[in-house]
Scaffold this motif. Structure first.
Motif, PDB file in Angstrom:
ATOM      1  N   ALA A   1       0.811  -1.227   0.000  1.00 38.21           N
ATOM      2  CA  ALA A   1       0.000   0.000   0.000  1.00 38.21           C
ATOM      3  C   ALA A   1       0.843   1.274   0.000  1.00 38.21           C
ATOM      4  O   ALA A   1       0.505   2.241  -0.714  1.00 38.21           O
ATOM      5  CB  ALA A   1      -0.968  -0.007   1.182  1.00 38.21           C
ATOM      6  N   PRO A   2       1.944   1.355   0.763  1.00 36.62           N
ATOM      7  CA  PRO A   2       2.759   2.578   0.711  1.00 36.62           C
ATOM      8  C   PRO A   2       3.322   2.855  -0.679  1.00 36.62           C
ATOM      9  O   PRO A   2       3.407   4.016  -1.097  1.00 36.62           O
ATOM     10  CB  PRO A   2       3.871   2.303   1.728  1.00 36.62           C
ATOM     11  CG  PRO A   2       3.287   1.288   2.669  1.00 36.62           C
ATOM     12  CD  PRO A   2       2.432   0.415   1.811  1.00 36.62           C
ATOM     13  N   ASP A   3       3.721   1.799  -1.391  1.00 38.07           N
ATOM     14  CA  ASP A   3       4.247   1.980  -2.744  1.00 38.07           C
ATOM     15  C   ASP A   3       3.153   2.428  -3.703  1.00 38.07           C
ATOM     16  O   ASP A   3       3.397   3.235  -4.614  1.00 38.07           O
ATOM     17  CB  ASP A   3       4.866   0.675  -3.262  1.00 38.07           C
ATOM     18  CG  ASP A   3       6.081   0.259  -2.455  1.00 38.07           C
ATOM     19  OD1 ASP A   3       7.090   0.978  -2.507  1.00 38.07           O
ATOM     20  OD2 ASP A   3       6.015  -0.777  -1.780  1.00 38.07           O
ATOM     21  N   LEU A   4       1.940   1.893  -3.528  1.00 41.55           N
ATOM     22  CA  LEU A   4       0.819   2.262  -4.392  1.00 41.55           C
ATOM     23  C   LEU A   4       0.205   3.597  -3.987  1.00 41.55           C
ATOM     24  O   LEU A   4      -0.614   4.149  -4.730  1.00 41.55           O
ATOM     25  CB  LEU A   4      -0.263   1.177  -4.344  1.00 41.55           C
ATOM     26  CG  LEU A   4       0.163  -0.250  -4.709  1.00 41.55           C
ATOM     27  CD1 LEU A   4      -1.041  -1.186  -4.652  1.00 41.55           C
ATOM     28  CD2 LEU A   4       0.810  -0.289  -6.083  1.00 41.55           C
ATOM     29  N   GLU A   5       0.571   4.072  -2.788  1.00 42.53           N
ATOM     30  CA  GLU A   5       0.034   5.314  -2.231  1.00 42.53           C
ATOM     31  C   GLU A   5      -1.480   5.224  -2.059  1.00 42.53           C
ATOM     32  O   GLU A   5      -2.239   6.107  -2.477  1.00 42.53           O
ATOM     33  CB  GLU A   5       0.430   6.522  -3.097  1.00 42.53           C
ATOM     34  CG  GLU A   5       1.931   6.744  -3.159  1.00 42.53           C
ATOM     35  CD  GLU A   5       2.330   7.994  -3.919  1.00 42.53           C
ATOM     36  OE1 GLU A   5       1.484   8.903  -4.066  1.00 42.53           O
ATOM     37  OE2 GLU A   5       3.491   8.074  -4.375  1.00 42.53           O
ATOM     38  N   ILE A   6      -1.893   4.129  -1.426  1.00 40.33           N
ATOM     39  CA  ILE A   6      -3.293   3.944  -1.056  1.00 40.33           C
ATOM     40  C   ILE A   6      -3.359   3.666   0.439  1.00 40.33           C
ATOM     41  O   ILE A   6      -2.342   3.366   1.073  1.00 40.33           O
ATOM     42  CB  ILE A   6      -3.954   2.787  -1.829  1.00 40.33           C
ATOM     43  CG1 ILE A   6      -3.268   1.452  -1.497  1.00 40.33           C
ATOM     44  CG2 ILE A   6      -3.931   3.052  -3.329  1.00 40.33           C
ATOM     45  CD1 ILE A   6      -3.985   0.224  -2.056  1.00 40.33           C
ATOM     46  N   SER A   7      -4.565   3.726   0.995  1.00 40.18           N
ATOM     47  CA  SER A   7      -4.728   3.494   2.417  1.00 40.18           C
ATOM     48  C   SER A   7      -4.415   2.033   2.750  1.00 40.18           C
ATOM     49  O   SER A   7      -4.923   1.122   2.104  1.00 40.18           O
ATOM     50  CB  SER A   7      -6.168   3.816   2.829  1.00 40.18           C
ATOM     51  OG  SER A   7      -6.387   3.455   4.173  1.00 40.18           O
ATOM     52  N   PRO A   8      -3.580   1.768   3.757  1.00 43.54           N
ATOM     53  CA  PRO A   8      -3.207   0.389   4.098  1.00 43.54           C
ATOM     54  C   PRO A   8      -4.368  -0.441   4.644  1.00 43.54           C
ATOM     55  O   PRO A   8      -4.269  -1.669   4.687  1.00 43.54           O
ATOM     56  CB  PRO A   8      -2.105   0.564   5.146  1.00 43.54           C
ATOM     57  CG  PRO A   8      -2.291   1.937   5.686  1.00 43.54           C
ATOM     58  CD  PRO A   8      -2.848   2.765   4.573  1.00 43.54           C
ATOM     59  N   ASP A   9      -5.470   0.208   5.041  1.00 47.48           N
ATOM     60  CA  ASP A   9      -6.618  -0.588   5.508  1.00 47.48           C
ATOM     61  C   ASP A   9      -7.484  -1.078   4.355  1.00 47.48           C
ATOM     62  O   ASP A   9      -8.474  -1.780   4.568  1.00 47.48           O
ATOM     63  CB  ASP A   9      -7.454   0.204   6.509  1.00 47.48           C
ATOM     64  CG  ASP A   9      -8.118   1.445   5.895  1.00 47.48           C
ATOM     65  OD1 ASP A   9      -8.010   1.650   4.665  1.00 47.48           O
ATOM     66  OD2 ASP A   9      -8.748   2.203   6.658  1.00 47.48           O
ATOM     67  N   LEU A  10      -7.105  -0.691   3.121  1.00 46.67           N
ATOM     68  CA  LEU A  10      -7.799  -1.133   1.900  1.00 46.67           C
ATOM     69  C   LEU A  10      -9.268  -0.732   1.887  1.00 46.67           C
ATOM     70  O   LEU A  10     -10.085  -1.333   1.176  1.00 46.67           O
ATOM     71  CB  LEU A  10      -7.685  -2.654   1.703  1.00 46.67           C
ATOM     72  CG  LEU A  10      -6.288  -3.273   1.820  1.00 46.67           C
ATOM     73  CD1 LEU A  10      -6.339  -4.772   1.503  1.00 46.67           C
ATOM     74  CD2 LEU A  10      -5.291  -2.561   0.914  1.00 46.67           C
ATOM     75  N   SER A  11      -9.615   0.296   2.638  1.00 42.43           N
ATOM     76  CA  SER A  11     -11.026   0.676   2.770  1.00 42.43           C
ATOM     77  C   SER A  11     -11.624   1.199   1.470  1.00 42.43           C
ATOM     78  O   SER A  11     -12.848   1.185   1.308  1.00 42.43           O
ATOM     79  CB  SER A  11     -11.174   1.746   3.857  1.00 42.43           C
ATOM     80  OG  SER A  11     -10.347   2.868   3.571  1.00 42.43           O
ATOM     81  N   GLN A  12     -10.768   1.638   0.547  1.00 43.64           N
ATOM     82  CA  GLN A  12     -11.296   2.146  -0.720  1.00 43.64           C
ATOM     83  C   GLN A  12     -11.384   1.068  -1.797  1.00 43.64           C
ATOM     84  O   GLN A  12     -11.801   1.353  -2.927  1.00 43.64           O
ATOM     85  CB  GLN A  12     -10.432   3.295  -1.228  1.00 43.64           C
ATOM     86  CG  GLN A  12     -10.569   4.568  -0.398  1.00 43.64           C
ATOM     87  CD  GLN A  12      -9.790   5.705  -0.996  1.00 43.64           C
ATOM     88  OE1 GLN A  12      -8.832   5.497  -1.725  1.00 43.64           O
ATOM     89  NE2 GLN A  12     -10.194   6.924  -0.692  1.00 43.64           N
ATOM     90  N   LEU A  13     -10.988  -0.144  -1.460  1.00 42.91           N
ATOM     91  CA  LEU A  13     -11.027  -1.222  -2.452  1.00 42.91           C
ATOM     92  C   LEU A  13     -12.249  -2.096  -2.230  1.00 42.91           C
ATOM     93  O   LEU A  13     -12.485  -2.586  -1.127  1.00 42.91           O
ATOM     94  CB  LEU A  13      -9.763  -2.081  -2.381  1.00 42.91           C
ATOM     95  CG  LEU A  13      -8.430  -1.361  -2.641  1.00 42.91           C
ATOM     96  CD1 LEU A  13      -7.306  -2.383  -2.711  1.00 42.91           C
ATOM     97  CD2 LEU A  13      -8.489  -0.530  -3.909  1.00 42.91           C
ATOM     98  N   LYS A  14     -13.012  -2.311  -3.277  1.00 43.49           N
ATOM     99  CA  LYS A  14     -14.178  -3.182  -3.212  1.00 43.49           C
ATOM    100  C   LYS A  14     -13.855  -4.479  -3.943  1.00 43.49           C
ATOM    101  O   LYS A  14     -13.550  -4.483  -5.130  1.00 43.49           O
ATOM    102  CB  LYS A  14     -15.399  -2.517  -3.848  1.00 43.49           C
ATOM    103  CG  LYS A  14     -16.663  -3.373  -3.750  1.00 43.49           C
ATOM    104  CD  LYS A  14     -17.859  -2.661  -4.365  1.00 43.49           C
ATOM    105  CE  LYS A  14     -19.102  -3.539  -4.266  1.00 43.49           C
ATOM    106  NZ  LYS A  14     -20.289  -2.876  -4.886  1.00 43.49           N
ATOM    107  N   PHE A  15     -13.904  -5.587  -3.205  1.00 39.74           N
ATOM    108  CA  PHE A  15     -13.616  -6.892  -3.805  1.00 39.74           C
ATOM    109  C   PHE A  15     -14.608  -7.183  -4.921  1.00 39.74           C
ATOM    110  O   PHE A  15     -15.810  -7.006  -4.771  1.00 39.74           O
ATOM    111  CB  PHE A  15     -13.684  -7.984  -2.740  1.00 39.74           C
ATOM    112  CG  PHE A  15     -13.635  -9.381  -3.300  1.00 39.74           C
ATOM    113  CD1 PHE A  15     -12.459  -9.900  -3.812  1.00 39.74           C
ATOM    114  CD2 PHE A  15     -14.780 -10.173  -3.318  1.00 39.74           C
ATOM    115  CE1 PHE A  15     -12.409 -11.186  -4.331  1.00 39.74           C
ATOM    116  CE2 PHE A  15     -14.745 -11.455  -3.825  1.00 39.74           C
ATOM    117  CZ  PHE A  15     -13.560 -11.965  -4.332  1.00 39.74           C
ATOM    118  N   ASP A  16     -14.090  -7.647  -6.077  1.00 38.99           N
ATOM    119  CA  ASP A  16     -14.949  -7.969  -7.213  1.00 38.99           C
ATOM    120  C   ASP A  16     -15.096  -9.479  -7.398  1.00 38.99           C
ATOM    121  O   ASP A  16     -16.187 -10.014  -7.369  1.00 38.99           O
ATOM    122  CB  ASP A  16     -14.396  -7.344  -8.495  1.00 38.99           C
ATOM    123  CG  ASP A  16     -15.290  -7.596  -9.692  1.00 38.99           C
ATOM    124  OD1 ASP A  16     -16.369  -6.994  -9.763  1.00 38.99           O
ATOM    125  OD2 ASP A  16     -14.908  -8.406 -10.567  1.00 38.99           O
TER     126      ASP A  16
END
Length: 518
Positions: free
Chosen positions: A44-59
């Protein structure tokens, strides 16, 4: 990368990894979804996204011969961000070997927040968000002069769409239109109503067709045939129609003709027609698609469009045919030689359906659309090559082409183009697709039909809807490493370097197809 030992390719717009590969990580016995989420939290730090993955919706988790592919879409303020996906590829032993990242980094999302926060209350009130009814009216206007009604609007959805790299609130509308036939995906600014993006998502083949095995020109080895020629009985093959059930109609596990009006019914299950009978086209689409799907399964794929696809054998009078991603159906045209009379046209269109099944929405960029056309051409040429004389082998749709082609032999397109990338890119998907089909044809010549077909179909699982030529070349190399322990890597590199799709490290990373003034 700071958090993982691997090779990376960066996104064009944002300075974060786009493709992560040659990953040094231990295999895991966890479920694929858990493996993927452990990996995403780590990077997540490399992707610059939140480490809790709260913005990702599993598909979904899709299992293929390459392993498991775990897919997530990014959300912002509770709405999906169009094109913002990440996929984690895990081999059968539980080792992550490839990651494809098109997420929007947090710093960019903060720009979206600031754009809204910097507006005064009066500005926000003045910029009232368009309603669904508003945007439907805009969509009907946007497709003119084509004809469409409100009932032909297939879906509307409020999303975020990257405009100049920054997500803005937008309405996504998919609308089916006539004259000419098209299926438009249009993104409207949710405040101004301006069109941000508009793309025709129907996959077209140019031409007309006829079905034998694959067609009379090939069966008779006669390139002098005309559309009006009397076709002798020797051009027809007696075939078995597998698994059509007891309804008396052509409905099977992999293809059906339910989309065809007034379709044929034979309680005795005897469908002995010639091209003078309309029902002949129903028999041909059933037989050729059913056989192609069984071949794909024999290569080891048990979940590549292994469902029944609906076909309309004469749904348009245009000299064209198409696959609809919305209805998941095929429609064939009757202009010139009827398209559903040429098996190579049928398999070209089925190729579009295959790619959309493997990568939903495939063809969202110009190069992806070109690769879709190139793969459809390759699929037809590869499947029927062994039935053809030497002069016909690198060509497709020879019967389809007798009505319009001045080539000898008559053909829709060839597999042995000398085009190179990017020199010969013209922005038209069928023309640009000849670059891609020529690469695939060379791969087939180098490693054999079955090995090439398996490799080429498998690499689609590593693509995204917007993948370009270089993305696909790298995906083929990665797939060969997974399936064949990399034994064809040198061959693949040489083919793509020669075509200009991959830079030549021996020539200072110049491309073979670079224009002089580039």
């Amino acid at each position: 990368m700071k958090t993982l030992k691997a090779k990376i390719e960066k996104q064009v717009i944002n300075d974060v990894p786009h493709r992560i590969y040659d990953i040094e990580v231990e295999a895991s016995e966890k479920a694929p979804k858990n493996i993927a989420e452990d990996m995403l939290r780590q990077i997540a730090p490399d992707l610059e996204i939140s480490p809790d993955l709260s913005q990702l919706k599993f598909d979904q988790v899709k299992d293929t011969i390459l392993g498991s592919h775990v897919l997530y879409q990014q959300q912002f303020q509770g709405k999906p961000i169009s094109g913002a996906w990440i996929r984690v590829d895990i081999d059968p032993k539980g080792k992550v070997y490839n990651i494809l990242n098109d997420l929007v980094p947090e710093p960019v999302l903060k720009k979206t927040e600031r754009m809204r926060a910097n507006k005064t209350v009066s500005q926000q009130t003045a910029e009232a968000q368009l309603t669904a009814d508003d945007v439907r009216a805009l969509a009907l206007k946007a497709v003119e002069p084509s004809s469409a009604t409100a009932e032909q609007i297939l879906s509307t959805e409020l999303v975020y769409f990257p405009k100049d790299g920054i997500p803005v609130l937008a309405w996504k509308v998919i609308i089916d239109v006539n004259n000419p036939k098209a299926e438009w995906k249009i993104y409207f600014d949710a405040v101004t109503g301006g069109i941000i993006d508009k793309i025709n998502i129907l996959a077209y083949a140019n031409g007309v067709g006829k079905v034998f095995d694959p067609n009379p020109v090939v069966a008779l080895n006669d390139t002098g045939l005309k559309e009006t020629s009397v076709i002798p009985a020797t051009a027809y093959n007696d075939i078995v129609l597998n698994d059509i059930g007891t309804s008396g109609m052509l409905d099977g596990p992999f293809v059906n003709t339910k989309a065809t009006n007034d379709r044929v019914k034979s309680p005795a299950l005897k469908f002995n027609f010639t091209r003078n009978d309309r029902a002949f086209k129903e028999v041909m689409v059933y037989f050729h698609i059913d056989r192609a799907q069984r071949y794909i399964q024999a290569l080891g794929f048990n979940n590549v469009l292994n469902t029944s696809i609906s076909v309309n054998i004469d749904g348009t009078t245009d000299d064209n045919s198409f696959y609809s991603p919305s209805s998941k159906s095929l429609t064939f045209g009757t202009g010139g030689v009827d398209d559903a009379e040429d098996a190579e046209v049928i398999l070209h269109e089925y190729g579009h359906a295959i790619q959309d099944n493997q990568v939903p929405g495939f063809g969202a960029s110009k190069e992806a659309k070109a690769m879709g056309e190139g793969f459809g051409d390759y699929m037809s040429a590869s499947f029927f090559s062994d039935k053809k004389s030497a002069g016909l082998k690198p060509t497709i749709a020879n019967w389809d082409a007798v009505a319009y082609s001045g080539d000898e032999p008559p053909c829709l397109r060839r597999m042995d183009s000398n085009k190179k990338y990017p020199r010969d890119i013209v922005g038209e998907e069928h023309s640009d697709g000849e670059i891609w089909s020529a690469c695939l044809w060379e791969i087939r010549a180098a490693i054999g039909r079955a090995a090439a077909d398996k490799l080429i179909i498998a690499h689609h699982f590593l693509l995204s809807p917007r993948s370009g030529f270089q993305d696909a070349a790298n995906a083929l190399i990665t797939t060969d490493g997974n399936l064949n322990q990399g034994r064809n890597e040198r061959v693949l590199h040489d083919i793509f370097i020669k075509r200009g799709i991959l830079p030549n490290p021996g020539r200072g990373n110049k491309r073979a197809g670079a224009r002089y003034n580039d």
